[in-house]
Design a protein around this motif. Sequence first.
Motif, mmCIF file in Angstrom:
data_model
loop_
_atom_site.group_PDB
_atom_site.id
_atom_site.type_symbol
_atom_site.label_atom_id
_atom_site.label_comp_id
_atom_site.label_asym_id
_atom_site.label_seq_id
_atom_site.Cartn_x
_atom_site.Cartn_y
_atom_site.Cartn_z
ATOM 1 N N LYS A 113 -4.042 -10.832 -15.503
ATOM 2 C CA LYS A 113 -2.852 -10.682 -15.194
ATOM 3 C C LYS A 113 -1.848 -9.247 -15.032
ATOM 4 O O LYS A 113 -1.812 -9.072 -14.204
ATOM 5 N N ARG A 114 -2.054 -8.928 -16.029
ATOM 6 C CA ARG A 114 -0.988 -7.246 -15.827
ATOM 7 C C ARG A 114 -1.902 -6.550 -14.478
ATOM 8 O O ARG A 114 -1.337 -6.058 -14.387
ATOM 9 N N TYR A 115 -3.021 -6.610 -14.916
ATOM 10 C CA TYR A 115 -3.489 -5.346 -14.456
ATOM 11 C C TYR A 115 -3.866 -5.792 -12.952
ATOM 12 O O TYR A 115 -3.783 -4.877 -12.432
ATOM 13 N N THR A 116 -3.653 -6.588 -13.292
ATOM 14 C CA THR A 116 -3.973 -7.282 -11.479
ATOM 15 C C THR A 116 -2.388 -6.761 -10.268
ATOM 16 O O THR A 116 -2.511 -6.580 -9.420
ATOM 17 N N VAL A 117 -1.678 -7.761 -11.060
ATOM 18 C CA VAL A 117 -0.016 -7.537 -10.670
ATOM 19 C C VAL A 117 0.349 -6.073 -10.792
ATOM 20 O O VAL A 117 0.206 -5.095 -9.563
ATOM 21 N N ASP A 118 -0.496 -4.756 -11.885
ATOM 22 C CA ASP A 118 -0.016 -3.145 -11.478
ATOM 23 C C ASP A 118 -1.199 -3.041 -10.350
ATOM 24 O O ASP A 118 0.326 -1.762 -10.043
ATOM 25 N N ASN A 119 -1.900 -3.330 -10.069
ATOM 26 C CA ASN A 119 -2.685 -2.510 -9.499
ATOM 27 C C ASN A 119 -2.195 -3.362 -7.718
ATOM 28 O O ASN A 119 -2.132 -2.285 -7.049
ATOM 29 N N ASN A 120 -2.152 -4.137 -7.869
ATOM 30 C CA ASN A 120 -2.102 -4.865 -6.534
ATOM 31 C C ASN A 120 -1.008 -4.367 -5.885
ATOM 32 O O ASN A 120 -0.131 -3.882 -4.705
ATOM 33 N N LEU A 121 0.487 -4.687 -6.839
ATOM 34 C CA LEU A 121 1.321 -4.389 -6.366
ATOM 35 C C LEU A 121 2.414 -2.801 -6.372
ATOM 36 O O LEU A 121 2.660 -1.927 -5.132
ATOM 37 N N ASN A 122 1.541 -2.217 -7.105
ATOM 38 C CA ASN A 122 1.586 -0.802 -6.898
ATOM 39 C C ASN A 122 0.612 -0.093 -5.954
ATOM 40 O O ASN A 122 2.059 1.252 -5.566
ATOM 41 N N ALA A 123 0.007 -0.371 -5.649
ATOM 42 C CA ALA A 123 -0.968 0.186 -4.665
ATOM 43 C C ALA A 123 -0.302 -0.156 -2.971
ATOM 44 O O ALA A 123 0.252 0.841 -2.619
ATOM 45 N N THR A 124 -0.035 -1.409 -2.784
ATOM 46 C CA THR A 124 1.047 -1.620 -1.460
ATOM 47 C C THR A 124 2.607 -0.649 -1.538
ATOM 48 O O THR A 124 3.128 -0.063 -0.661
ATOM 49 N N ASN A 125 3.008 -0.952 -2.519
ATOM 50 C CA ASN A 125 4.176 -0.259 -2.435
ATOM 51 C C ASN A 125 4.189 1.505 -1.861
ATOM 52 O O ASN A 125 4.198 1.916 -1.623
ATOM 53 N N ASP A 126 2.862 1.890 -3.294
ATOM 54 C CA ASP A 126 2.495 3.758 -2.225
ATOM 55 C C ASP A 126 2.315 3.339 -1.062
ATOM 56 O O ASP A 126 2.845 4.537 -1.114
ATOM 57 N N VAL A 127 1.468 2.796 -1.396
ATOM 58 C CA VAL A 127 0.778 2.726 0.444
ATOM 59 C C VAL A 127 2.714 2.829 1.495
ATOM 60 O O VAL A 127 2.204 3.855 2.240
ATOM 61 N N LEU A 128 3.331 2.459 1.377
ATOM 62 C CA LEU A 128 4.297 1.793 2.076
ATOM 63 C C LEU A 128 5.143 3.488 1.924
ATOM 64 O O LEU A 128 5.617 4.001 2.753
ATOM 65 N N ALA A 129 5.125 3.312 0.787
ATOM 66 C CA ALA A 129 5.971 4.746 0.471
ATOM 67 C C ALA A 129 5.716 6.195 0.819
ATOM 68 O O ALA A 129 6.393 7.287 1.765
#
Length: 228
Positions: A113-129
């Motif tokens: 669960k922690r891996y999925t949240v860390d990977n997916n949300l950080n990836a999306t925010n970093d792409v946008l940023a």
Amino acid sequence: MKVIVLGGDGFCGWPTALHLSNLGHDIVIVDNLSRRMIDVELEVESLTPIRPMSERIAAWKEVSGRDIRFVSMNIGKDFQEFIDLIDEEKPDTIVHFAEQRAAPYSMKSARHKRYTVDNNLNATNDVLAAIVDSGRDIHLVHLGTMGVYGYGTAGMKIPEGYLKVKVQTDEGLKDQEILYPANPGSIYHMTKTQDQLFFHFYNKNDKVKITDLHQGIVWGTQTNETKR
């Protein structure tokens, strides 16, 4: 167009990269090969053979005459490297598949669960940023899922985009648009509901152009390009 395909080694990312390349676009694949590492962890193999990335790219070059560049990078962690890549490649479009893709995997344990949240949300925010930081007019295309609406919606007619509602205020009823109410059934689906909030925020505040596809299950063994 110059297109960066994030997660281009994956089940949807690779056929998408080939399809766009076949149409004449200049393709750069970015991937950390995590899909392969998860298969090793689970001691399983894909139903369709997956050759090493260098062999895949060489085979496509042989049948199409077109080059695809591969960059090994962890989207969501290698932020400066991703900004540097955008500055170097100057993409018109970024296709975002760079997320842990399995609902069952996301629910295996607290670690998953922690891996999925860390990977997916950080990836999306970093792409946008990174798009905002680049100052470039880049269109982001993202693969979401109908699962954000919940598992009980099969057969329902779900409106695209936003619902028009009326909100009671001190000045009376006001028209407003809201995202269709989310009802995720897993941590994976929950991260996709957060993705759409990121997209709404960055579109509203930074005018990032975004297409967020909430499709049903994508399945098949071949596309016209992979058959070649």
